[in-house]
Design an enzyme around this catalytic site. Structure first.
Site, PDB file in Angstrom:
ATOM      1  N   LYS A 145       0.841  -1.205   0.000  1.00  0.00           N
ATOM      2  CA  LYS A 145       0.000   0.000   0.000  1.00  0.00           C
ATOM      3  C   LYS A 145       0.875   1.254   0.000  1.00  0.00           C
ATOM      4  O   LYS A 145       0.622   2.205  -0.732  1.00  0.00           O
ATOM      5  CB  LYS A 145      -0.954  -0.015   1.213  1.00  0.00           C
ATOM      6  CG  LYS A 145      -2.074  -1.032   1.035  1.00  0.00           C
ATOM      7  CD  LYS A 145      -2.864  -1.318   2.291  1.00  0.00           C
ATOM      8  CE  LYS A 145      -3.809  -2.502   2.018  1.00  0.00           C
ATOM      9  NZ  LYS A 145      -4.591  -2.935   3.173  1.00  0.00           N
ATOM     10  N   GLN A 158      -5.014  -1.739   9.209  1.00  0.00           N
ATOM     11  CA  GLN A 158      -4.857  -3.067   8.618  1.00  0.00           C
ATOM     12  C   GLN A 158      -5.500  -4.123   9.520  1.00  0.00           C
ATOM     13  O   GLN A 158      -5.261  -4.144  10.731  1.00  0.00           O
ATOM     14  CB  GLN A 158      -3.359  -3.356   8.397  1.00  0.00           C
ATOM     15  CG  GLN A 158      -3.066  -4.627   7.643  1.00  0.00           C
ATOM     16  CD  GLN A 158      -3.583  -4.624   6.202  1.00  0.00           C
ATOM     17  OE1 GLN A 158      -3.680  -3.587   5.563  1.00  0.00           O
ATOM     18  NE2 GLN A 158      -3.935  -5.793   5.695  1.00  0.00           N
ATOM     19  N   ASP A 185     -11.207   2.382   3.090  1.00  0.00           N
ATOM     20  CA  ASP A 185     -11.479   0.944   2.973  1.00  0.00           C
ATOM     21  C   ASP A 185     -12.957   0.686   2.662  1.00  0.00           C
ATOM     22  O   ASP A 185     -13.324  -0.410   2.237  1.00  0.00           O
ATOM     23  CB  ASP A 185     -11.155   0.235   4.300  1.00  0.00           C
ATOM     24  CG  ASP A 185      -9.829  -0.510   4.271  1.00  0.00           C
ATOM     25  OD1 ASP A 185      -9.444  -0.996   3.200  1.00  0.00           O
ATOM     26  OD2 ASP A 185      -9.194  -0.613   5.338  1.00  0.00           O
TER      27      ASP A 185
HETATM   28  N1  GUN Z   1      -6.846  -7.142   5.648  1.00  0.00           N
HETATM   29  C1  GUN Z   1      -7.049  -7.913   4.549  1.00  0.00           C
HETATM   30  N2  GUN Z   1      -7.614  -7.180   3.556  1.00  0.00           N
HETATM   31  C2  GUN Z   1      -7.757  -5.929   4.041  1.00  0.00           C
HETATM   32  C3  GUN Z   1      -8.252  -4.709   3.490  1.00  0.00           C
HETATM   33  O1  GUN Z   1      -8.711  -4.634   2.340  1.00  0.00           O
HETATM   34  N3  GUN Z   1      -8.214  -3.626   4.310  1.00  0.00           N
HETATM   35  C4  GUN Z   1      -7.756  -3.682   5.579  1.00  0.00           C
HETATM   36  N4  GUN Z   1      -7.788  -2.579   6.312  1.00  0.00           N
HETATM   37  N5  GUN Z   1      -7.280  -4.799   6.110  1.00  0.00           N
HETATM   38  C5  GUN Z   1      -7.283  -5.907   5.352  1.00  0.00           C
END
Ligand code: GUN
Length: 283
Positions: A52, A96, A119
């Site tokens: 990211k 996350q 998200d």
């Molecule tokens: N953990 C696995 N996929 C995601 C996601 O798309 N966003 C977040 N914040 N955590 C995750």
């Protein structure tokens, strides 16, 4: 022979489009940062967080990394989120998941300002999606819509079966396909006659989280098959929820694992960040 839907290529196109947009926004004095919070040292989460940050650098937006120890308390995390909610230059906040067990994920998600919830997990944004209003949409299902559109897959009036009912993928996926005028069925682990129901699908979206569950008996000839799963098989090779070699000859188009849905999630996260910078709120 199915068309192999190339998520790597399509996600790259999207990131390149976003990079250009970010340059234009900067020229207009519009910019902002994505704050990424990781609690603990889960290795898979570490890889996602790094990807990211790299994507932010590629498209030209700032990222702020908060790496907190495993034993961080819920109140401390909520305090950091509140601080970031107040910071004007922070246009997106991402925590996350999964979080350590002593922290309530729902409380954390709901603490993020809906205007910075890139998200798309906050109930405000999931509610907006439900009633068909603009808002941030969960990145993986939004990415699948882009894969379908950019591969020329017609959705209007088509039978779409989504297997999986998670808040992050299955439910928003079904709502997005409904928005695209598909006739949508949501199937799940308790669904009876799953192969028979799946064989009705013109578009089959598989998000069950079980390695190679879906074989030829689930797929109608000519169906489009989208595989959201990512696992390691017994030889430590990446595989999806779909038995690719068995299903590919039946399908008209199919996503591979890796290189299908996976790369789209980050591209759509970047899209949500740019949307937030552009509008100052959800678009
Ligand atoms: N953990 C696995 N996929 C995601 C996601 O798309 N966003 C977040 N914040 N955590 C995750």
């Amino acid at each position: 022979m199915a068309v192999i839907i190339d998520g790597k290529k399509i996600s790259q196109q999207i990131k390149d489009e976003l990079k250009e947009k970010v340059q234009k926004l900067r020229a207009e004095g519009k910019h902002g940062a994505l704050a990424v919070i990781q609690v603990g040292t889960d290795p898979a989460s570490g890889v996602y967080v790094r990807n990211k940050k790299n994507a932010c650098a590629y498209i030209g937006i700032d990222s702020l990394a908060y790496e907190l120890p495993e034993e961080t308390g819920e109140e401390e995390l909520l305090g950091l989120i509140e601080e970031l909610n107040q910071k004007e230059e922070v246009k997106g906040i991402l925590v996350q998941l999964p979080l350590p067990e002593h922290i309530c994920e729902d409380r954390v998600i709901q603490a993020i300002s809906p205007e910075k919830d890139v998200d798309g997990f906050h109930p405000w944004n999931t509610g907006k999606l439900t009633i068909g209003e603009p808002g941030f949409v969960s990145c993986t299902p939004a990415g699948i819509i882009q894969l379908l559109k950019r591969s020329g897959v017609e959705t209007e009036g088509k039978n779409c079966v989504v297997i999986g009912r998670s808040n992050i993928v299955g439910k928003p996926m079904a709502l997005l396909m409904l928005r695209e005028n598909a006739t949508v069925t949501i199937a799940h682990s308790r669904t009876r006659n799953l192969p028979e129901i799946c064989r009705q699908a013109d578009i089959l979206i598989v998000a069950v989280g079980k390695p190679q569950l879906i074989g030829a008996e689930y797929v109608k000839k000519g169906a489009v098959v989208i595989d959201v799963g990512i696992h390691r098989d017994e030889n430590n090779r990446l595989c999806g929820d779909v038995k690719f070699d068995e299903v590919e000859p039946l399908a008209s188009a199919i996503t591979p694992v890796p290189g299908g849905v996976g790369p789209m999630t980050i591209a759509m996260l970047m899209n949500n960040c740019v949307q937030s910078i552009e509008t100052g709120q959800e678009g």
